[in-house]
Design an enzyme around this catalytic site. Structure first.
Site, PDB file in Angstrom:
ATOM      1  N   LYS A  81     -20.589   5.842  30.827  1.00 28.01           N
ATOM      2  CA  LYS A  81     -20.519   6.759  31.446  1.00 28.01           C
ATOM      3  C   LYS A  81     -21.191   7.306  32.330  1.00 28.01           C
ATOM      4  O   LYS A  81     -22.581   7.738  32.165  1.00 28.01           O
ATOM      5  CB  LYS A  81     -21.402   7.463  29.701  1.00 28.01           C
ATOM      6  CG  LYS A  81     -21.065   8.578  30.072  1.00 28.01           C
ATOM      7  CD  LYS A  81     -21.586   9.060  28.302  1.00 28.01           C
ATOM      8  CE  LYS A  81     -21.034  10.824  27.884  1.00 28.01           C
ATOM      9  NZ  LYS A  81     -21.925  11.115  26.355  1.00 28.01           N
ATOM     10  N   ASP A  93     -20.772  17.230  17.779  1.00 28.41           N
ATOM     11  CA  ASP A  93     -18.721  17.085  17.862  1.00 28.41           C
ATOM     12  C   ASP A  93     -18.969  16.118  16.972  1.00 28.41           C
ATOM     13  O   ASP A  93     -17.891  14.656  17.784  1.00 28.41           O
ATOM     14  CB  ASP A  93     -19.480  16.649  19.456  1.00 28.41           C
ATOM     15  CG  ASP A  93     -17.634  16.937  19.939  1.00 28.41           C
ATOM     16  OD1 ASP A  93     -16.688  17.474  19.161  1.00 28.41           O
ATOM     17  OD2 ASP A  93     -17.406  16.514  20.950  1.00 28.41           O
ATOM     18  N   GLY A 138     -11.445   7.318  29.069  1.00 29.27           N
ATOM     19  CA  GLY A 138     -11.995   8.405  29.015  1.00 29.27           C
ATOM     20  C   GLY A 138     -12.942   9.614  29.698  1.00 29.27           C
ATOM     21  O   GLY A 138     -13.375   9.124  30.356  1.00 29.27           O
ATOM     22  N   GLY A 156     -17.237  15.921  27.867  1.00 28.04           N
ATOM     23  CA  GLY A 156     -17.556  16.849  28.483  1.00 28.04           C
ATOM     24  C   GLY A 156     -18.970  16.890  29.662  1.00 28.04           C
ATOM     25  O   GLY A 156     -18.582  17.826  30.700  1.00 28.04           O
ATOM     26  N   PHE A 157     -19.650  15.728  29.786  1.00 25.62           N
ATOM     27  CA  PHE A 157     -20.531  15.525  30.900  1.00 25.62           C
ATOM     28  C   PHE A 157     -19.739  14.675  32.219  1.00 25.62           C
ATOM     29  O   PHE A 157     -20.568  14.305  33.182  1.00 25.62           O
ATOM     30  CB  PHE A 157     -21.513  15.269  30.920  1.00 25.62           C
ATOM     31  CG  PHE A 157     -22.602  16.657  30.309  1.00 25.62           C
ATOM     32  CD1 PHE A 157     -22.927  17.668  30.545  1.00 25.62           C
ATOM     33  CD2 PHE A 157     -22.494  16.406  28.654  1.00 25.62           C
ATOM     34  CE1 PHE A 157     -23.526  18.681  30.033  1.00 25.62           C
ATOM     35  CE2 PHE A 157     -22.680  17.540  27.950  1.00 25.62           C
ATOM     36  CZ  PHE A 157     -23.151  18.776  28.664  1.00 25.62           C
ATOM     37  N   GLY A 158     -18.878  14.369  31.831  1.00 27.01           N
ATOM     38  CA  GLY A 158     -18.471  13.303  32.839  1.00 27.01           C
ATOM     39  C   GLY A 158     -16.965  12.514  32.437  1.00 27.01           C
ATOM     40  O   GLY A 158     -16.866  12.841  31.978  1.00 27.01           O
ATOM     41  N   LYS A 159     -16.893  11.129  33.182  1.00 24.69           N
ATOM     42  CA  LYS A 159     -15.719  10.018  32.502  1.00 24.69           C
ATOM     43  C   LYS A 159     -16.491   9.127  32.413  1.00 24.69           C
ATOM     44  O   LYS A 159     -17.608   8.532  32.971  1.00 24.69           O
ATOM     45  CB  LYS A 159     -14.963  10.112  34.432  1.00 24.69           C
ATOM     46  CG  LYS A 159     -14.049  11.412  34.575  1.00 24.69           C
ATOM     47  CD  LYS A 159     -13.595  11.190  35.853  1.00 24.69           C
ATOM     48  CE  LYS A 159     -12.664  11.577  36.188  1.00 24.69           C
ATOM     49  NZ  LYS A 159     -11.608  11.490  37.230  1.00 24.69           N
ATOM     50  N   VAL A 160     -15.913   8.138  31.532  1.00 20.90           N
ATOM     51  CA  VAL A 160     -16.531   7.258  31.144  1.00 20.90           C
ATOM     52  C   VAL A 160     -15.190   5.497  31.984  1.00 20.90           C
ATOM     53  O   VAL A 160     -14.199   6.096  31.945  1.00 20.90           O
ATOM     54  CB  VAL A 160     -16.454   6.697  29.334  1.00 20.90           C
ATOM     55  CG1 VAL A 160     -16.522   5.527  29.123  1.00 20.90           C
ATOM     56  CG2 VAL A 160     -17.003   7.773  29.028  1.00 20.90           C
TER      57      VAL A 160
END
Length: 614
Positions: free
Chosen positions: A318, A417, A297, A300-304
């Site tokens: 995360k 969100d 995934g 907004g602040f990076g990848k998982v």
């Protein structure tokens, strides 16, 4: 650096204490206590804060003491209970002390108490228990105090009670027990068999009570006392350590005063409260050096990333893309802070974190069933999607999670969100609300907080877009859109509807149009083979109430939880329909007024023209 290493040593010491006991699922103990309380018949509502949606009873439940996240003591004396003992009590495998004296409990003493092998203190005195003392209780090898006085017990004392060689106190007085007291029981330091039909005294040449008699004693097992003192001691150490770190950072004017990093050291076993601090190397190994193939995934602040720890535990890692970017570091600290105070069955649990001079990483449990959005729209061939029962369960679970954030957290929390992609599904397809990266703690004295507008188009409430002010009602709007996603399986914003000759790109407008055209069947996801039409209609009605234009017109999450069950929904829906009818009449009048004005203007102009011609 020397002082930081000293504090790290203290954390290692606390971690050793934390990991010295085996870990079980905290949900089991919480659910067991809810069942237990239900059977006790708390008609006087003495226990008000036991909530089945909390992950663990150890965080805030009254009358419960814990050690290493396990329930070890229940003190429910003098509560006016009038029920029975539920078998669920046997699920509290770590229980050391159980106090239920001075109630009106009835029924036989249950055999399943024998399964509490760690039990040291059992006080059921001054109730209405009847029948005999179970022979199986002879298996309670850890038992030190057994207080059963003032009940309606009958029959003989089972010989197996003599097997309890660790007993320091036994009180069976004021019961209808008969027969002979087993001789080994007279060697117990404190015993009382008076006011019974038992053979003791002159008939057996043994006293019926030890001297001095401590009948009704409230001596607790030493372990519980030690745990209490140890907890206070550990708390004091942690507070002192926190003060020390704060002063150290303040003197050196560091930019951050919450997290620190000792580069190059393996701190994977260091724990701070319930959170585990991972080393960079451990997470690097778990994610195969943050391989692209492990990305599950992007936020907004990076990848998982999907990861597997050295013990085989699957995790979701995360990784913030750039914590030094505007809002990045704040988001990291906010998420850690929020998860530490928000503990609920339908909220994603934070396992731990990692901090270095260049990285900020959060570690969560891995959700095998991914997100609701994945289940609705991104399934691979051969995978089975969500049936109607599962979707309805997601609606309920998400509502409970949001209700907790809005009404039971202090200060309250606004998610900001909410969408199907941020609702994860555990192994049992239970909804778990995740991604608090955009959430914000809200002071209860402030009803609206002005922030930079963040969220996902199609889910953002109109007042939030216009003013940048968010509130609980902005979450309610997002929840309403999510309900429509569950029913339709469609995205909140979908440009492909233009290709299907549909003018409405927004899902909300599309649904309203279909309802106006009486095309309810076209609303339901075509992938749903079977569904309950009444339940579908109920959820659509709730969704439309949640997405009303003005925030004050929307229900609260507490009201929504009830409306999903049908309570109060019809009244609110009737109000909405009346409002819509009045609005439609008003629009028609305005339309007629516009036409009349236009016609009058045309006639007037014609008259002027003719007059001018003369």
């Amino acid at each position: 650096m020397f002082q930081l290493k000293i504090f790290s040593s203290w954390l290692i010491f606390l971690s050793v204490l934390r990991h010295s006991y085996p870990i079980t699922d905290p949900d089991v103990e919480g659910e067991a206590l809810i069942e237990f309380l239900r059977a006790l018949n708390d008609s006087n509502n003495q226990i008000k804060d036991w909530n089945s949606f909390f992950v663990s009873p150890c965080y805030s439940w009254s009358n419960v003491d814990c050690s290493n996240k396990h329930v070890i003591s229940l003190n429910l004396a003098s509560k006016g209970f009038s029920g029975t003992l539920s078998p669920s009590i046997a699920k509290l495998k770590y229980l050391v002390s159980l106090e239920l004296q001075d109630n009106n409990l009835a029924g036989p003493l249950p055999d399943y108490i024998a399964n509490l092998t760690r039990l040291e203190y059992l006080n059921l005195a001054d109730n209405n228990f009847s029948g005999s003392v179970p022979a199986t209780w002879g298996r309670l090898s850890s038992l030190k105090h057994l207080l059963l006085k003032g009940n309606k017990l009958s029959g003989h004392i089972p010989d197996t009670i003599s097997n309890l060689t660790g007993l320091a106190e036994l009180d069976l007085s004021s019961n209808g027990l008969t027969g002979t007291v087993p001789m080994p029981l007279f060697s117990i330091p404190i015993f009382n068999f008076s006011n019974t039909l038992l053979r003791c005294g002159s008939s057996l040449d043994q006293p019926c009570a030890s001297k001095p008699s401590l009948s009704g004693s409230t001596n607790k097992p030493k372990l519980v006392k030690v745990v209490g003192f140890a907890s206070c001691g550990l708390f004091a150490l942690i507070i002192l350590g926190a003060i020390f770190v704060y002063r150290y950072h303040h003197m050196h004017r560091h930019k951050t005063d919450v997290f620190f990093d000792v580069s190059g050291e393996d701190e994977s076993q260091i724990s701070f409260w319930q959170l585990r601090r991972f080393s960079w190397r451990e997470l690097q190994h778990a994610t195969k050096n943050f391989s692209k193939s492990n990305v599950i995934g992007t936020g907004g602040f990076g990848k998982v990333y999907k990861g597997v720890l050295s013990d085989g535990t699957k995790v979701a890692v995360k990784r913030l893309a750039d914590y030094q970017a505007p809002g990045g570091e704040a988001a990291f600290q906010r998420e850690v802070q929020l998860i530490s105070v928000a503990v609920h069955k339908n909220l994603l649990r934070l396992i731990g974190y990692c901090t270095t001079s260049t990285e900020r990483i959060l570690v969560y449990p891995f959700m095998e069933n991914r997100s609701v959005a994945y289940q609705l729209r991104d399934l691979k061939e051969g995978e089975k999607g969500l049936d109607w029962a599962m979707r309805k369960n997601v609606a309920f679970g998400t509502a409970h999670g949001l209700d907790y954030l809005h009404n039971q957290c202090n200060p309250k929390i606004i998610h900001r969100d909410l969408k199907a992609a941020n609702i994860l599904l555990d192994d049992n397809f239970e909804a778990v609300l995740g991604d608090f990266g955009l959430a914000k703690l809200v002071d209860t004295r402030v009803t609206h907080v002005t922030t930079q507008v963040r969220g996902t188009m199609g889910h953002i409430a109109p007042e939030y877009l216009c003013t940048g002010k968010s509130s609980e009602k902005t979450d309610v709007f997002g929840y309403g859109i999510t309900l429509l996603e569950l029913v339709t399986g469609q995205r909140a914003v979908d440009l492909f509807r233009l290709q299907e000759e549909e003018e409405d790109v927004l899902l909300l407008d599309h649904i309203k149009k279909l309802l106006k055209e009486d095309r309810v069947k076209d609303i339901v996801d075509r992938n749903l083979e079977t569904y309950d039409s009444e339940e579908v209609e109920r959820i659509i009605h709730v969704a439309l109430l949640c997405t009303r234009n003005y925030p004050e017109e929307r229900p609260t999450m507490s009201e929504i939880v009830k409306m999903l069950q049908g309570v109060g929904l019809q009244e609110r829906w009737n109000e909405l329909e009346q409002h819509n009818n009045e609005e439609e009449v008003s629009n028609q009048l305005m339309s007629h007024q516009f036409v009349w004005t236009a016609e009058y203007s045309t006639l007037d102009q014609e008259a002027i023209r003719l007059s001018a011609a003369r």
